[in-house]
Design a protein around this motif. Structure first.
Motif, short mmCIF file in Angstrom:
data_model
loop_
_atom_site.label_atom_id
_atom_site.label_comp_id
_atom_site.label_asym_id
_atom_site.label_seq_id
_atom_site.Cartn_x
_atom_site.Cartn_y
_atom_site.Cartn_z
N ASN A 1 0.79 -1.21 0.05
CA ASN A 1 0.02 -0.08 -0.10
C ASN A 1 0.76 1.24 0.15
OD1 ASN A 1 -2.39 -1.70 -0.20
ND2 ASN A 1 -2.51 -1.17 2.13
N GLU B 1 1.05 3.85 -3.34
CA GLU B 1 0.49 5.37 -2.79
C GLU B 1 1.39 6.27 -3.36
OE1 GLU B 1 -1.42 8.78 -1.93
OE2 GLU B 1 -2.20 6.74 -1.50
N TYR B 2 2.70 6.04 -3.24
CA TYR B 2 3.80 6.97 -3.86
C TYR B 2 4.00 6.66 -5.49
CZ TYR B 2 4.44 8.79 0.90
OH TYR B 2 4.17 9.30 2.01
N ARG C 1 1.43 8.46 -7.50
CA ARG C 1 1.71 10.05 -7.50
C ARG C 1 2.74 10.42 -8.53
NH1 ARG C 1 1.91 12.13 -1.15
NH2 ARG C 1 -0.06 10.86 -0.41
#
Length: 156
Positions: free
Chosen positions: A18, A22-23, A26
């Protein structure tokens, strides 16, 4: 251009996956960011750490794109600040070569593979679990991208 993390290790805990995801989501779309997980070589029987690292190095070399810039994570590598990492990324992105960051297995990276690398980078002086290294590296690459875009995520 492709930015890839090659990591020896698989079946990471959910919180690692996770955090990495998440990064990774981005990242700037032009980076074509991804991870390539490689199954570790078992250290069974009479296999030495050197034998295991050499076998893992063969697997790593097999998935490195041709002419890619190879950055190996190593405890004896160059200690960079985030701003310095952003400056390196800017230069690397401008030369157009794919960029590969390599995270070794439990025994580390093969000496010959480290010599082959364009650069050795130390992520921390602390000993970190390999899964944590994925998350920290990815966050720092994301942070470097925000510095390059003058985004306020990074505060000096």
């Amino acid at each position: 251009m492709q930015v890839t993390v090659i990591a020896v290790g698989h079946r990471m805990p959910g919180w690692i996956e996770n955090g990495f995801a998440e990064y990774a989501k981005r990242m700037p779309p032009e980076w074509h960011f991804n991870i390539r997980e490689l199954k570790p070589v078992e250290r069974a029987g009479n296999r030495s750490a050197e034998t295991v690292m050499a076998s893992e190095a063969t697997k790593i070399r097999a998935v490195i794109p041709k002419n890619a810039r190879l950055i190996a994570l190593d405890e004896h590598g160059k200690d960079l600040t985030t701003v310095q990492m952003a400056a390196y990324m800017k230069n690397w992105l401008q030369d157009g070569r794919d960029i590969v960051f390599v995270i070794g297995g439990a025994d580390g990276l093969d000496a010959a593979l480290k010599k082959q690398a364009d650069m050795l980078v130390r992520l921390s002086s602390l000993t970190l679990p390999h899964g944590m290294v994925r998350v920290l590296l990815t966050e720092q690459l994301y942070r470097a991208s925000t510095i390059l875009q003058n985004h306020p995520y990074h505060r000096s």
